[in-house]
Design an enzyme around this catalytic site. Structure first.
Site, PDB file in Angstrom:
ATOM      1  N   ASN A   7       0.867  -1.177   0.000  1.00 28.35           N
ATOM      2  CA  ASN A   7       0.000   0.000   0.000  1.00 28.35           C
ATOM      3  C   ASN A   7       0.905   1.229   0.000  1.00 28.35           C
ATOM      4  OD1 ASN A   7      -1.764   2.066   0.487  1.00 28.35           O
ATOM      5  ND2 ASN A   7      -2.734   1.126   2.279  1.00 28.35           N
ATOM      6  N   LYS A  14       3.168   0.792   3.256  1.00 31.65           N
ATOM      7  CA  LYS A  14       2.926  -0.272   4.230  1.00 31.65           C
ATOM      8  C   LYS A  14       2.930  -1.596   3.482  1.00 31.65           C
ATOM      9  CE  LYS A  14      -0.611   2.244   6.305  1.00 31.65           C
ATOM     10  NZ  LYS A  14      -1.946   2.288   6.818  1.00 31.65           N
ATOM     11  N   ARG A  91      -2.599  -2.084  -3.436  1.00 30.15           N
ATOM     12  CA  ARG A  91      -3.799  -1.298  -3.234  1.00 30.15           C
ATOM     13  C   ARG A  91      -3.735  -0.109  -4.186  1.00 30.15           C
ATOM     14  NH1 ARG A  91      -5.064   3.392   0.952  1.00 30.15           N
ATOM     15  NH2 ARG A  91      -7.299   3.530   0.589  1.00 30.15           N
ATOM     16  N   HIS A 180     -13.334   2.647   0.152  1.00 34.92           N
ATOM     17  CA  HIS A 180     -13.298   1.572   1.164  1.00 34.92           C
ATOM     18  C   HIS A 180     -13.904   0.277   0.620  1.00 34.92           C
ATOM     19  CE1 HIS A 180     -13.580   5.041   4.290  1.00 34.92           C
ATOM     20  NE2 HIS A 180     -12.319   4.684   4.151  1.00 34.92           N
ATOM     21  N   HIS A 208     -18.109   1.357   7.755  1.00 28.90           N
ATOM     22  CA  HIS A 208     -16.651   1.435   7.921  1.00 28.90           C
ATOM     23  C   HIS A 208     -16.371   2.803   8.544  1.00 28.90           C
ATOM     24  CE1 HIS A 208     -12.367   0.779   6.494  1.00 28.90           C
ATOM     25  NE2 HIS A 208     -12.379   2.076   6.747  1.00 28.90           N
ATOM     26  N   ASN A 211     -10.990   7.064  10.649  1.00 26.59           N
ATOM     27  CA  ASN A 211     -10.750   8.499  10.503  1.00 26.59           C
ATOM     28  C   ASN A 211     -11.504   9.000   9.270  1.00 26.59           C
ATOM     29  OD1 ASN A 211      -9.751  10.937  11.195  1.00 26.59           O
ATOM     30  ND2 ASN A 211      -7.775  10.627  10.195  1.00 26.59           N
ATOM     31  N   ARG A 241     -13.142  15.757   8.001  1.00 21.54           N
ATOM     32  CA  ARG A 241     -13.887  16.039   6.762  1.00 21.54           C
ATOM     33  C   ARG A 241     -15.350  16.316   7.074  1.00 21.54           C
ATOM     34  NH1 ARG A 241     -12.059  10.833   3.405  1.00 21.54           N
ATOM     35  NH2 ARG A 241     -10.262  10.638   4.763  1.00 21.54           N
ATOM     36  N   ASN A 333     -14.137  -0.187  17.804  1.00 12.46           N
ATOM     37  CA  ASN A 333     -13.732   0.093  19.190  1.00 12.46           C
ATOM     38  C   ASN A 333     -14.658   0.979  20.008  1.00 12.46           C
ATOM     39  OD1 ASN A 333     -11.291  -1.428  19.086  1.00 12.46           O
ATOM     40  ND2 ASN A 333     -10.485   0.151  17.729  1.00 12.46           N
ATOM     41  N   GLU A 383      -8.114  -5.380   5.053  1.00 13.19           N
ATOM     42  CA  GLU A 383      -7.995  -5.089   3.623  1.00 13.19           C
ATOM     43  C   GLU A 383      -6.792  -5.797   3.003  1.00 13.19           C
ATOM     44  OE1 GLU A 383      -9.259  -0.631   2.982  1.00 13.19           O
ATOM     45  OE2 GLU A 383      -8.771  -0.975   5.082  1.00 13.19           O
TER      46      GLU A 383
END
Lengths: 399, 290
Positions: A7, A14, A91, A180, A208, A211, A241, A333, A383
């Protein structure tokens, strides 16, 4: 078969390395500050100590070389030879209207990824750089592109078109794409397995909430609508956003405050949402402060209210609902958020078990009671695994 | 070779604007000036500009930190030895520019391109002060650099094709648009703008219209972002005089002769925004107050 999942961001990347025999993560890690003298490579071989290397990494090709070096390193490595990587899954954020599924990368695919740079100017160029960097280092290995937008390509036209002059769709491809997608697809499939029902018989709403946040209406396993739009700014209120607002506000505020296009775009993407209302962009800070800070309380209430409106809308879109899924950072969470939502969805016959709702876990779990008319599930998203599975599938079907 | 670290010589209006643009595009900048007071004022002014941008939601606090972390404010020209590209934005005085380039020619790596921001002087002549005339080019940015996209790219007699291509590509990389211009005093923009500003001043002297109304005419009639007199104030009347005088000297044509009121105001020290008074008055933040 070993699959490397990448990614790539503009100055970071990552990765995870999977052994697909049992879908085990052999190693994972990231490179930050690409382009600097003091880039950081953090590498974690599963079950062993993390290795951190600070070094000069001026471009993505070098970053990938360093990652491949550490994968075969005598001390921190997990492979004896880099050729043990059989395929690489990438990705890619935006696939435009070209890709409804993951795809083996060739010249045409690269041209198509380039063709939609305008629609994802921060992400797609970095994603393509990642692909080309891997091609340079491992020329024989197949690269598979997995798009965030692909899952939503099943939306009907009435859902993806905006009610503005149609010529703008023709000229600039202005339409809803949704994001997503890899996560929504993963959690909906996982939920059907958990419920032990064919996905073709289920109406699912997948939330989903991280952030960035989006909701998808998934009917018979297919995305039929989603809250994010042409860009990830539409839909829910997010960390920084705005999500949905009256489009007339934009020229109005630009005029009153004498703002440029860049300034108003930055305002809506980076200074709005939870942060704009309360000064906190992180849901944990909101929850910690909402008892004594009225701004935090207002931000939480607005956030919950806007998710609930989308849930209601998407139930109407599908003419029914069997299961609601929560996933990603906040979704997995925040028991407070889930509880607040459930408490306001009693007309659906939703009941959640407060104790189960408060239990933390990394497993798929049901938080609704056995009496609840709608299943409410927490499905931790993954993902990277979805990208690895797609990569395996495409590689095998191309053999 | 990618351009990651850039030297900017001169921390005036143009140099600072250019520094901000470069840093916002993730490029490391070594900003050099000869006086501690000037460099410190530049730093404070940049912080002020970024804070104003935050107030307008154009930046976040963390983006401001990243931008500032990219910039090295210094008096030490030796630091330019690490630069991949060098811009010069000092005053329009030939000997000063030549001596600076001659000095850094010995500091910078031989393959590094030098760019001058001059708008009236000869690129070829300045380049001759170095041992790298083929890696020397004119990049004339438009004030205010942060907002205006235009860059005039000027080739000197010996500028190589390679240098031109690298410079053109770099201009695009930092979000600007380049046009190619052949060497002639004032190029396109200065040659067209200076007589306009100058004529606006003549209109004031002749009492044809008030300064306020002259500016309104061009703002409302032709969509100018500022009227010509405010534009002159913001450029600095001293700079306007120097440049106009330069055009007059080079072409010898009376159409470039500086208006008498311009000379008078410069002598009186009313040189515009930076001192708070020119054709109009300005506060410390550079906003017009009347």
């Amino acid at each position: 078969m070993n699959i490397f999942v990448l990614n790539c961001g503009s100055s970071s990347l990552k990765y995870q390395l999977f052994n697909m025999k049992d879908e085990a993560v052999i190693a994972s890690g990231k490179v930050e500050r690409i382009g600097m003298d003091n880039a950081i490579l953090s590498h974690e071989p599963t079950g062993r100590d993390e290795a951190k290397v600070v070094t000069t990494i001026l471009d993505h090709t070098t970053a990938i070389e360093k990652v491949f070096d550490i994968l075969v390193d005598a001390k921190h490595g997990v492979l004896t030879n880099i050729n043990e990587i059989d395929a690489v899954g990438h990705r890619v954020v935006h696939g435009g209207e070209f890709f409804a599924d993951s795809v083996l990368v060739d010249k045409q695919v690269k041209a198509a990824i380039k063709g939609v740079y305008d629609l994802a100017p921060l992400h797609n160029p970095a994603n393509l750089v990642g692909i080309e960097a891997v091609e340079a280092v491992l020329p024989e290995v197949p690269n598979i592109a997995v798009f965030d937008t692909a899952f939503h390509q099943t939306m009907p036209q009435k859902a993806f078109m905006y009610p503005i002059p149609k010529i703008l769709y023709k000229r600039h491809k202005v339409r809803k794409y949704g994001f997503h997608g890899t996560s929504h697809r993963y959690v909906s499939v996982k939920a059907a397995q958990f419920l032990n029902k064919p996905i073709e018989e289920l109406k699912i709403i997948s939330c989903h909430i991280g952030n960035g946040a989006s909701i998808a209406a998934i009917d018979k396993g297919k995305s039929v609508d989603t809250s994010m739009g042409m860009t990830p700014l539409e839909g829910l209120m997010m960390g920084t956003r705005s999500g949905d607002l009256d489009p007339a506000i934009i020229p109005f505020v630009m005029g009153k405050e004498n703002l440029t296009l860049n300034e108003v775009t930055s305002m809506l993407n980076k200074h709005s949402g939870l942060f704009g209302v309360s000064g906190y962009s992180d849901m944990r800070d909101i929850e910690d402060n909402m008892d004594n800070d009225s701004r935090a309380k207002l931000a939480f209430d607005m956030y919950e209210y806007r998710i609930r409106k989308y849930i209601g809308a998407f139930i109407a879109v599908m003419d029914g609902i069997d299961a609601i899924i929560f996933t990603a950072g906040v979704g997995e969470n925040s028991d407070t958020l889930r509880k607040a939502l459930a408490d306001h969805l009693t007309y659906l016959g939703i009941e959640i078990d407060d104790k189960v709702n408060r239990t933390r876990s990394k497993e798929v779990r049901r938080i609704s009671t056995s009496d609840s008319k709608v299943e409410v599930l927490i499905v931790p998203t993954n993902e990277e695994l979805m990208i690895a599975r797609d990569t395996l599938r495409i590689v095998q079907s191309n053999k | 070779m990618p351009i990651r670290k850039v030297g900017v010589i001169g921390a005036g209006v143009m140099g600072l604007g250019l520094t901000q643009v470069l840093a916002e595009h993730g490029i490391e900048v070594i900003l050099v000036d000869k006086e501690e007071a000037i460099i410190e004022r530049a730093r404070q002014h940049l912080i002020h500009l970024l804070d104003k941008e935050i107030e307008k939601w154009g930046l976040t606090e963390s983006e401001k930190k990243v931008i500032l972390s990219k910039i090295r404010f210094t008096l030490d020209k030796q630091l330019l030895r690490d630069a991949d590209f060098v811009f010069e934005t000092v005053d329009e005085i030939l000997e000063v520019k030549k001596s600076i380039f001659n000095e850094i020619d010995h500091i910078c790596r031989p393959n590094v391109i030098f760019a001058t921001n001059t708008s009236t002087l000869s690129i070829t002549e300045i380049a001759a002060a170095t041992n790298r005339p083929e890696r020397f080019i004119g990049l004339n940015f438009t004030h205010p650099v942060v907002k205006r996209q235009l860059v005039q790219i000027i080739r000197g007699l010996k500028t190589s094709d390679d240098t031109y291509e690298i410079a053109k590509h770099f201009v695009v990389e930092i979000g600007k648009k380049g046009i190619q211009v052949y060497e002639a005093p004032g190029y396109v923009t200065v040659r067209l703008m200076m007589p306009l500003l100058n004529e606006a001043m003549n209109l004031v002297v002749e009492g044809v219209a008030s300064a306020e109304d002259i500016d309104l005419a061009m703002k409302d009639g032709f969509d100018f972002p500022y009227g010509p007199l405010e534009m002159a104030d913001r450029m600095g009347l001293d700079a306007v005089l120097r440049v106009t005088d330069g055009l007059y000297r080079e072409y010898g044509d009376v159409k470039y002769r500086p208006a008498l009121i311009l000379r008078k105001m410069v002598r009186a020290g009313h040189i515009g925004e930076k001192v708070g008074e020119g054709f109009f008055k300005y506060n410390d933040a550079g906003e017009r107050i009347e």
